[in-house]
Design a protein around this motif. Structure first.
Motif, PDB file in Angstrom:
ATOM      1  N   ASP A 127     126.625  26.532  28.271  1.00 52.10           N
ATOM      2  CA  ASP A 127     125.382  26.046  28.873  1.00 52.10           C
ATOM      3  C   ASP A 127     124.164  26.813  28.343  1.00 52.10           C
ATOM      4  OD1 ASP A 127     123.892  24.329  30.492  1.00 52.10           O
ATOM      5  OD2 ASP A 127     123.977  25.696  32.210  1.00 52.10           O
ATOM      6  N   LEU A 128     124.173  27.080  27.032  1.00 51.27           N
ATOM      7  CA  LEU A 128     123.084  27.845  26.429  1.00 51.27           C
ATOM      8  C   LEU A 128     122.350  27.070  25.332  1.00 51.27           C
ATOM      9  CD1 LEU A 128     124.951  31.263  26.101  1.00 51.27           C
ATOM     10  CD2 LEU A 128     123.216  30.647  27.799  1.00 51.27           C
TER      11      LEU A 128
ATOM     12  N   LEU B 109     117.309  25.046  21.928  1.00 50.07           N
ATOM     13  CA  LEU B 109     116.472  23.889  21.597  1.00 50.07           C
ATOM     14  C   LEU B 109     115.059  24.003  22.155  1.00 50.07           C
ATOM     15  CD1 LEU B 109     118.789  20.785  22.066  1.00 50.07           C
ATOM     16  CD2 LEU B 109     118.011  21.821  19.949  1.00 50.07           C
ATOM     17  N   ASN B 110     114.955  24.395  23.407  1.00 48.90           N
ATOM     18  CA  ASN B 110     113.656  24.355  24.086  1.00 48.90           C
ATOM     19  C   ASN B 110     112.821  25.598  23.876  1.00 48.90           C
ATOM     20  OD1 ASN B 110     114.318  21.810  25.066  1.00 48.90           O
ATOM     21  ND2 ASN B 110     115.334  22.678  26.854  1.00 48.90           N
ATOM     22  N   ASP B 111     113.458  26.749  23.751  1.00 51.87           N
ATOM     23  CA  ASP B 111     112.744  28.007  23.494  1.00 51.87           C
ATOM     24  C   ASP B 111     111.595  28.212  24.481  1.00 51.87           C
ATOM     25  OD1 ASP B 111     112.414  30.404  22.166  1.00 51.87           O
ATOM     26  OD2 ASP B 111     111.066  29.562  20.661  1.00 51.87           O
TER      27      ASP B 111
ATOM     28  N   THR C  46     113.714  35.271  19.774  1.00 51.56           N
ATOM     29  CA  THR C  46     114.403  34.247  20.559  1.00 51.56           C
ATOM     30  C   THR C  46     115.570  33.672  19.759  1.00 51.56           C
ATOM     31  OG1 THR C  46     113.082  32.380  19.736  1.00 51.56           O
ATOM     32  CG2 THR C  46     112.212  33.590  21.667  1.00 51.56           C
ATOM     33  N   SER C  47     116.476  33.050  20.481  1.00 49.16           N
ATOM     34  CA  SER C  47     117.618  32.432  19.819  1.00 49.16           C
ATOM     35  C   SER C  47     117.166  31.257  18.947  1.00 49.16           C
ATOM     36  CB  SER C  47     118.657  31.996  20.848  1.00 49.16           C
ATOM     37  OG  SER C  47     118.087  31.148  21.808  1.00 49.16           O
TER      38      SER C  47
ATOM     39  N   LYS D 206     119.752  33.621  30.523  1.00 50.16           N
ATOM     40  CA  LYS D 206     120.303  32.720  29.516  1.00 50.16           C
ATOM     41  C   LYS D 206     119.729  32.980  28.126  1.00 50.16           C
ATOM     42  CE  LYS D 206     121.873  28.777  32.183  1.00 50.16           C
ATOM     43  NZ  LYS D 206     121.730  27.321  32.404  1.00 50.16           N
ATOM     44  N   LYS D 207     118.449  33.303  28.044  1.00 54.52           N
ATOM     45  CA  LYS D 207     117.872  33.530  26.716  1.00 54.52           C
ATOM     46  C   LYS D 207     118.499  34.758  26.056  1.00 54.52           C
ATOM     47  CE  LYS D 207     113.711  36.172  27.804  1.00 54.52           C
ATOM     48  NZ  LYS D 207     112.280  36.234  27.666  1.00 54.52           N
ATOM     49  N   TYR D 208     118.849  35.763  26.857  1.00 50.45           N
ATOM     50  CA  TYR D 208     119.497  36.953  26.305  1.00 50.45           C
ATOM     51  C   TYR D 208     120.963  36.684  25.982  1.00 50.45           C
ATOM     52  CZ  TYR D 208     115.227  39.125  27.896  1.00 50.45           C
ATOM     53  OH  TYR D 208     113.907  39.429  28.088  1.00 50.45           O
TER      54      TYR D 208
END
Length: 175
Positions: free
Chosen positions: A31-32, A37-39, A88-89, A63-65
């Protein structure tokens, strides 16, 4: 019994497109993927939040981490140095995509070349139908890995209609 998820797939600099499909699926399973996608940052908490809202906000922030951790764990040390400055991812994903898949123009040229390769594929005299089908599927899968839709019907047509010595040979191949 508890399920322990496998570690993320590791990218060492080869077969980027295969790794990207595996990593996207891995992130979706955890669920990441939407984080990548959205950042976006989760909205700030409202005044007087409930315990449930606080927990949800903390989970959304984490979740971002978690996504970034997946990226950092999913690349070799050599590749890690290329993304370690990313905040960011999404930045990490885009950086790897640009470097290893190339620009949109490069990708379009690769697709043109692979479509041409597909159209020019012919069965060799020394080749079995299975070997020929495998060569076709390798080309088709490479096209699909670049994000291009490629119908199974086109593949079946290529495999089932072989013209050898001006004789039409029909075979059934399971994809």
């Amino acid at each position: 019994m508890s399920f322990t998820p496998p570690p993320p797939p590791v990218f060492a600099g080869e077969n980027y497109n295969i790794w990207a499909v595996k990593m996207r699926t891995y992130l979706q399973a955890h669920d990441l993927w939407n984080v990548v996608l959205n950042d976006t940052e989760p909205p700030p908490l409202r005044a007087n939040p409930t315990i449930a809202q606080i927990r949800q906000h903390n989970e959304d922030c984490a979740k971002k981490y978690k996504a970034m951790s997946c990226f950092q764990s999913g690349v070799s040390n050599v590749i890690f140095t290329r993304i370690m400055a990313c905040d960011t991812s999404k930045q990490a994903w885009d950086k790897l995509k640009e470097e290893f898949q190339g620009s949109d123009k490069t990708r379009q040229q690769q697709l043109i070349n692979m479509r041409r390769d597909f159209e020019n594929l012919k069965m060799k005299d020394s080749e079995t139908i299975k070997q020929y089908a495998d060569r076709i599927m390798t080309t088709v899968n490479n096209i699909r890995l670049l994000g291009e839709e490629f119908s199974d019907q086109r593949v079946v047509e290529k495999i089932t209609c072989l013209n050898r010595d001006n004789k039409l040979v029909l075979r059934t191949i399971h994809l």
